[in-house]
Design a protein around this motif. Structure first.
Motif, PDB file in Angstrom:
ATOM      1  N   PHE A 136      10.096  10.108 -12.876  1.00  0.00           N
ATOM      2  CA  PHE A 136       9.819   9.091 -12.136  1.00  0.00           C
ATOM      3  C   PHE A 136       7.852   9.056 -12.237  1.00  0.00           C
ATOM      4  O   PHE A 136       7.323   8.398 -11.651  1.00  0.00           O
TER       5      PHE A 136
ATOM      6  N   ARG B  20      17.448  11.791  -7.331  1.00  0.00           N
ATOM      7  CA  ARG B  20      16.293  11.409  -6.854  1.00  0.00           C
ATOM      8  C   ARG B  20      16.625  11.673  -4.855  1.00  0.00           C
ATOM      9  O   ARG B  20      15.851  12.412  -4.214  1.00  0.00           O
TER      10      ARG B  20
ATOM     11  N   LEU C 216       1.087  -1.180   0.062  1.00  0.00           N
ATOM     12  CA  LEU C 216      -0.130  -0.028   0.117  1.00  0.00           C
ATOM     13  C   LEU C 216       0.906   1.161   0.069  1.00  0.00           C
ATOM     14  O   LEU C 216       0.472   2.461  -0.702  1.00  0.00           O
ATOM     15  N   ALA C 217       2.012   1.318   0.816  1.00  0.00           N
ATOM     16  CA  ALA C 217       2.829   2.375   0.950  1.00  0.00           C
ATOM     17  C   ALA C 217       3.467   2.873  -0.504  1.00  0.00           C
ATOM     18  O   ALA C 217       3.289   4.127  -0.811  1.00  0.00           O
TER      19      ALA C 217
ATOM     20  N   ALA D 289      -0.210   5.591   5.030  1.00  0.00           N
ATOM     21  CA  ALA D 289       0.883   5.194   4.391  1.00  0.00           C
ATOM     22  C   ALA D 289       1.183   6.275   3.181  1.00  0.00           C
ATOM     23  O   ALA D 289       2.350   6.786   3.097  1.00  0.00           O
ATOM     24  N   LEU D 290      -0.103   6.809   2.984  1.00  0.00           N
ATOM     25  CA  LEU D 290       0.167   8.051   2.080  1.00  0.00           C
ATOM     26  C   LEU D 290       0.890   9.168   2.576  1.00  0.00           C
ATOM     27  O   LEU D 290       1.839   9.729   1.922  1.00  0.00           O
TER      28      LEU D 290
ATOM     29  N   GLY E 110       0.686   4.235  -2.719  1.00  0.00           N
ATOM     30  CA  GLY E 110       0.534   5.530  -2.265  1.00  0.00           C
ATOM     31  C   GLY E 110       1.529   6.354  -2.768  1.00  0.00           C
ATOM     32  O   GLY E 110       1.003   7.528  -3.292  1.00  0.00           O
ATOM     33  N   TYR E 111       2.528   6.043  -2.698  1.00  0.00           N
ATOM     34  CA  TYR E 111       3.818   6.908  -2.939  1.00  0.00           C
ATOM     35  C   TYR E 111       3.811   7.341  -4.582  1.00  0.00           C
ATOM     36  O   TYR E 111       3.946   8.114  -5.055  1.00  0.00           O
TER      37      TYR E 111
ATOM     38  N   TRP F  12       1.283   9.688  -5.538  1.00  0.00           N
ATOM     39  CA  TRP F  12       1.607  10.840  -5.207  1.00  0.00           C
ATOM     40  C   TRP F  12       2.529  11.478  -6.151  1.00  0.00           C
ATOM     41  O   TRP F  12       2.279  12.460  -6.847  1.00  0.00           O
TER      42      TRP F  12
ATOM     43  N   ALA G 189      11.929   5.713 -15.448  1.00  0.00           N
ATOM     44  CA  ALA G 189      12.512   5.979 -14.176  1.00  0.00           C
ATOM     45  C   ALA G 189      13.867   6.077 -14.073  1.00  0.00           C
ATOM     46  O   ALA G 189      14.427   7.001 -13.552  1.00  0.00           O
ATOM     47  N   THR G 190      14.482   5.342 -15.090  1.00  0.00           N
ATOM     48  CA  THR G 190      15.952   5.398 -14.852  1.00  0.00           C
ATOM     49  C   THR G 190      16.645   6.000 -15.893  1.00  0.00           C
ATOM     50  O   THR G 190      17.438   6.962 -15.707  1.00  0.00           O
TER      51      THR G 190
ATOM     52  N   GLY H  43       8.320  12.495   1.257  1.00  0.00           N
ATOM     53  CA  GLY H  43       9.474  12.472   0.621  1.00  0.00           C
ATOM     54  C   GLY H  43       9.435  12.810  -0.781  1.00  0.00           C
ATOM     55  O   GLY H  43      10.373  12.566  -1.560  1.00  0.00           O
ATOM     56  N   GLY H  44       8.302  13.384  -1.361  1.00  0.00           N
ATOM     57  CA  GLY H  44       8.426  13.528  -2.854  1.00  0.00           C
ATOM     58  C   GLY H  44       9.435  14.638  -3.271  1.00  0.00           C
ATOM     59  O   GLY H  44       9.289  15.766  -2.881  1.00  0.00           O
ATOM     60  N   THR H  45      10.297  14.341  -4.183  1.00  0.00           N
ATOM     61  CA  THR H  45      11.239  15.196  -4.831  1.00  0.00           C
ATOM     62  C   THR H  45      11.308  14.801  -6.405  1.00  0.00           C
ATOM     63  O   THR H  45      10.786  14.097  -6.923  1.00  0.00           O
ATOM     64  N   GLY H  46      11.614  15.702  -6.986  1.00  0.00           N
ATOM     65  CA  GLY H  46      11.751  15.543  -8.487  1.00  0.00           C
ATOM     66  C   GLY H  46      13.248  16.071  -8.911  1.00  0.00           C
ATOM     67  O   GLY H  46      13.703  16.996  -8.496  1.00  0.00           O
ATOM     68  N   GLY H  47      13.267  15.832 -10.297  1.00  0.00           N
ATOM     69  CA  GLY H  47      14.368  16.441 -10.906  1.00  0.00           C
ATOM     70  C   GLY H  47      15.672  16.109 -10.427  1.00  0.00           C
ATOM     71  O   GLY H  47      15.949  15.900  -9.370  1.00  0.00           O
TER      72      GLY H  47
ATOM     73  N   GLU I 244       5.162  16.960  -8.627  1.00  0.00           N
ATOM     74  CA  GLU I 244       6.570  17.040  -9.138  1.00  0.00           C
ATOM     75  C   GLU I 244       7.193  18.137  -8.234  1.00  0.00           C
ATOM     76  O   GLU I 244       6.632  19.297  -8.822  1.00  0.00           O
ATOM     77  N   ASP I 245       8.205  18.071  -7.632  1.00  0.00           N
ATOM     78  CA  ASP I 245       9.010  19.238  -7.025  1.00  0.00           C
ATOM     79  C   ASP I 245       7.879  20.001  -6.157  1.00  0.00           C
ATOM     80  O   ASP I 245       7.843  21.230  -6.117  1.00  0.00           O
TER      81      ASP I 245
ATOM     82  N   CYS J 229       4.492   8.292   3.226  1.00  0.00           N
ATOM     83  CA  CYS J 229       5.497   8.546   1.930  1.00  0.00           C
ATOM     84  C   CYS J 229       5.281   9.749   1.233  1.00  0.00           C
ATOM     85  O   CYS J 229       6.264  10.055   0.630  1.00  0.00           O
ATOM     86  N   GLY J 230       4.200  10.419   1.336  1.00  0.00           N
ATOM     87  CA  GLY J 230       4.155  11.622   0.383  1.00  0.00           C
ATOM     88  C   GLY J 230       5.186  12.758   0.691  1.00  0.00           C
ATOM     89  O   GLY J 230       5.383  13.365  -0.302  1.00  0.00           O
TER      90      GLY J 230
ATOM     91  N   ALA K 165      -4.167   2.677   4.398  1.00  0.00           N
ATOM     92  CA  ALA K 165      -3.738   3.396   3.155  1.00  0.00           C
ATOM     93  C   ALA K 165      -3.460   4.956   3.432  1.00  0.00           C
ATOM     94  O   ALA K 165      -2.478   5.464   2.853  1.00  0.00           O
TER      95      ALA K 165
ATOM     96  N   SER L  99      20.068   8.885 -11.931  1.00  0.00           N
ATOM     97  CA  SER L  99      18.729   9.242 -11.995  1.00  0.00           C
ATOM     98  C   SER L  99      18.266   8.910 -10.352  1.00  0.00           C
ATOM     99  O   SER L  99      17.847   9.754  -9.788  1.00  0.00           O
ATOM    100  N   LEU L 100      18.885   7.850  -9.845  1.00  0.00           N
ATOM    101  CA  LEU L 100      18.728   7.461  -8.599  1.00  0.00           C
ATOM    102  C   LEU L 100      19.472   8.450  -7.413  1.00  0.00           C
ATOM    103  O   LEU L 100      18.662   8.814  -6.503  1.00  0.00           O
TER     104      LEU L 100
END
Lengths: 314, 433
Positions: free
Chosen positions: A278, B83, A48-49, B14-15, A52-53, A56, A272-273, B21-25, A61-62, B18-19, B11, B79-80
């Motif tokens: 992502f 992240r 689930l986690a 969990a959201l 859910g992530y 999101w 993703a890679t 931690g969201g980053t991008g670019g 994004e950012d 986890c939510g 759920a 890319s990781l």
């Protein structure tokens, strides 16, 4: 967990559910939580986690909301159609062959019990002992005429090199043979176990009534193990639709022959890679999850997978 | 109902967990390594040189990590790191220089422009055109370690035995190929598969299958004569099976070598040392190199490219940038070091020194260096590094190679290849002209 329990005799469920709830003792409740707890924890942490992530990530994004941008980009990707077609063809070939192989061999084993049965079970199981990337590597050697023990057979099929074996549509055939060899053994053991647990009196009654082995199999045994067959279908559909390791490893044998986005999961991985995107990877992964859940729901409702258990509790 | 409520709660938790931690670019950010050591990623072949640098710089804190040469490995890892905003290598070796286009892109923001870090006098020392694959929109993002210009490899013994002359033009090449297929069935004069087909024939012809104009613009036009002439050259050869669609790195290719079936093979420079002997099992004293044949209307034998490596410096190196650049500069331009490396050095002075040993190599029927040097100095301009390298190869196989296999019309297949290339370019963030 319920799916793997054998059908209980009808007498076990005569008391109303409400009365049962009142009779539960704390020790039994604790036992239930001890048994279910670790599974629930793993489901939340690793199921689930991440889902859910992913949800999101596919919308944000950012820190800013991107709406349906990633979803639209994924659905309009020119590679998605090819990847989906590859996976669908693979499933259409592999699932029926796998199911037929598993059912026929399990029923044959059950119909002819004896010392040979356990030996045969082991023989059927052995190819499945090598799984994942190791299996793909093994099969890479199998389809390379220079190293394959079946090179005369490959010659007959006009396969002169690994390029021949892995280019174009041939890769689906290789994956199908490989998929059946890898997965069939394990399911045969499971199904054979289920058949062994069937109530003897029912089978004897069929025999007394003069049912042939075929009729017994078709009208008595198969309906009684349908939950297992449904389970095989759901699990196999999930693993087949997410095929990833096999084409990835096979592509190392003849680089450039199998597209890095051959399957849908591979496409998500490339997002993703190698693309560093992502959001798109998350969107596609969730779309795959939706397909898997839908397929499972169809199989569950069509085979009345939980029917026995729910009717028991009434 | 209780079960559903519990599941919904889980759920939701969990959201929430986890939510956050969201980053991008990948652009921006500080140096990824807190230990203040120079983190270097090289393949197995480059490892001894990196270790030698470490020994000669005892004051420098260095950590050298071996990475596999697999395509996609470095972008995956970077890319990781993007992240997690940490863990970037300060220097990385790319076995596949096309990945420079990915790593320099805005999305990855990894490769540092080297124009202000490496003097122009040093960059001018590289073989002309060799840094083109590192250059986007006028800025240079990597230094080439080695290059892989294509030459016309041929079996001198077979040519003599059959009474053929080494072709100087592609017309002569086709003629010789057709005669060989007729008179000595099974003999091949080329291989058309993936990058080995596209890089050799289309690359040398100057067909714009991937001409990079900048990090976001690419020219793809397969309707011009530079492309159709390749299809016209290969069409009769494909019909007579004088070119094979088996990829040369397939172990099955050795059957051709062992059976005296490889008459000619236009292929990169590194095939001389790494393919003809070890993989194709062609005995010593038979293989020689000639310049690539010239295309109609031209008098220069342009070379295509298949392979070669490059070094990149991280834009996240921060205070270690100077050390990182110094290492890359030494690895790519040190004549003594480069003279010992296995493949054709990109640095011109090193290539001369490297060629001295090659000229005396008894494996070759004659000195291959004149042809190799000529090829290195005749790289066809325009063949750039693109982010859709993998699709470039697989789409070529899906269209052109499929047509070769099925005796289809090769000119027609160019249209479908172009469609796939443009789609691939668009998906990779390019404007395709």
């Amino acid at each position: 967990m319920k799916t793997l329990t054998t059908p209980r005799p009808p007498t076990a469920a005569s008391a109303p559910a409400v009365t049962q709830r009142h009779r539960r003792c704390p020790a039994r409740t604790a036992a239930v939580w001890i048994l279910v707890g670790p599974y629930t924890l793993f489901l939340v942490v690793f199921g689930l986690a991440p889902a859910g992530y992913a949800l999101w990530t596919s919308f944000v994004e950012d820190g800013s909301f991107t709406g349906l941008r990633d979803w639209a980009a994924v659905l309009h990707d020119y590679r998605l159609g090819d990847a989906a077609a590859h996976v669908t063809t693979y499933l259409l070939l592999w699932l029926p062959i796998l199911l037929l192989t598993v059912l026929s061999l399990a029923f044959t084993l059950h119909a002819r019990p004896g010392r040979a049965t356990s030996v045969l079970q082991l023989v059927y199981y052995l190819p499945g002992a090598v799984t994942g990337s190791a299996a793909a590597l093994l099969w890479l050697f199998m389809v390379s005429p220079d190293s394959s023990p079946f090179s005369p057979l490959l010659d007959l099929m006009g396969i002169e090199s690994a390029t021949d074996a892995l280019s174009g549509g041939s890769v689906i055939a290789v994956l199908t043979v490989m998929g059946v060899a890898v997965h069939a053994g394990g399911w045969i053991v499971v199904l054979h176990g289920a058949l062994n647990a069937l109530p003897k009196d029912v089978l004897e009654a069929a025999q007394v009534d003069g049912a042939s082995a075929w009729r017994t199999m078709w009208h008595v045994k198969l309906p009684m193990v349908r939950t297992y067959v449904a389970f095989v279908l759901i699990s196999s559909f999930a693993s087949g639709s997410q095929v990833f390791v096999e084409p990835t490893v096979l592509s190392t044998g003849a680089p450039g022959q199998i597209s890095p986005t051959w399957s849908v999961n591979q496409l998500a991985y490339v997002y993703a890679t190698q693309d560093g995107d992502f959001g798109k990877a998350a969107a596609l992964s969730l779309a795959m999850l939706a397909v898997g859940v839908l397929a499972a729901w169809i199989v569950i409702t069509r085979t009345r997978m939980y029917a026995t258990d729910s009717s028991d509790s009434r | 109902m209780k079960r559903w409520r519990a599941a919904s709660l889980a759920a939701a938790v969990a959201l929430v967990l986890c939510g956050c931690g969201g980053t991008g670019g990948g652009a921006g950010g500080r140096s990824g390594d807190a230990k203040d050591e120079l983190l270097v990623w090289v393949d197995n072949t480059r490892m001894p040189a990196a270790q030698q640098y470490e020994k000669t710089h005892p004051d420098l804190k260095m950590r050298i990590v071996t990475i596999p040469p697999d395509a996609g490995y470095v972008p995956t890892k970077v890319s990781l790191a993007n992240r997690t905003k940490s863990g970037w290598p300060d220097v990385v070796f790319l076995a596949n220089p096309a990945e420079a286009a990915t790593l320099a892109s805005e999305k990855f923001g990894y490769a540092a422009p080297l124009d202000d870090l490496v003097p122009k006098s040093v960059r001018d020392g590289f073989t002309p055109g060799s840094l083109d694959t590192c250059t986007f929109g006028g800025r240079t993002y990597c230094l080439r370690n080695d290059i892989a210009p294509t030459v016309l490899w041929y079996d001198a013994t077979l040519m003599k035995r059959y009474g053929y002359r080494v072709p100087k033009t592609w017309d002569e090449y086709r003629q010789t190929g057709l005669e060989a297929a007729e008179e000595h069935p099974g003999t091949i004069v080329g291989a058309v598969n993936g990058k080995y087909g596209a890089g050799v024939y289309f690359g040398s012809s100057g067909c714009p299958t991937r001409d990079t104009l900048s990090l976001t613009e690419v020219r793809i036009d397969l309707g011009g004569p530079n492309c159709t002439r390749v299809a016209d050259l290969l069409q009769p050869l494909a019909r007579k099976k004088a070119v094979t669609t088996v990829v040369p790195i397939d172990p099955g290719f050795s059957k051709l070598g062992k059976g005296d079936k490889i008459l000619m093979l236009p292929a990169p420079a590194w095939f001389g040392d790494f393919m003809f002997g070890p993989a194709f099992k062609v005995p010593e004293g038979r293989i020689a190199a000639a310049p690539m044949p010239t295309w109609p209307g031209e008098n220069k034998p342009y070379a295509g490219q298949v392979g070669g490596g490059a070094f990149l410096v991280s834009s996240h190196a921060g205070g270690r940038t100077r050390e990182a650049v110094d290492l890359v500069r030494w690895m790519t331009t040190d004549v003594a070091l480069q003279a010992k490396q296995p493949t054709y050095p990109a640095f011109a002075a090193a290539a001369v020194k490297w060629g001295e040993a090659k000229s005396k190599d008894p494996y070759y029927a004659s000195d291959p260096m004149p042809a190799l040097t000529a090829a290195a100095n005749a790289l066809r301009p325009g063949f750039g590094a693109v982010r859709f390298e993998a699709d470039w190869q697989s789409s070529f196989n899906d269209t052109f190679v499929k047509a070769v296999d099925s005796d289809g019309n090769l000119r027609d297949s160019l249209r479908s290849w172009q469609d796939k290339l443009k789609a691939a370019a668009g998906t990779s963030g390019y404007t395709a002209g």
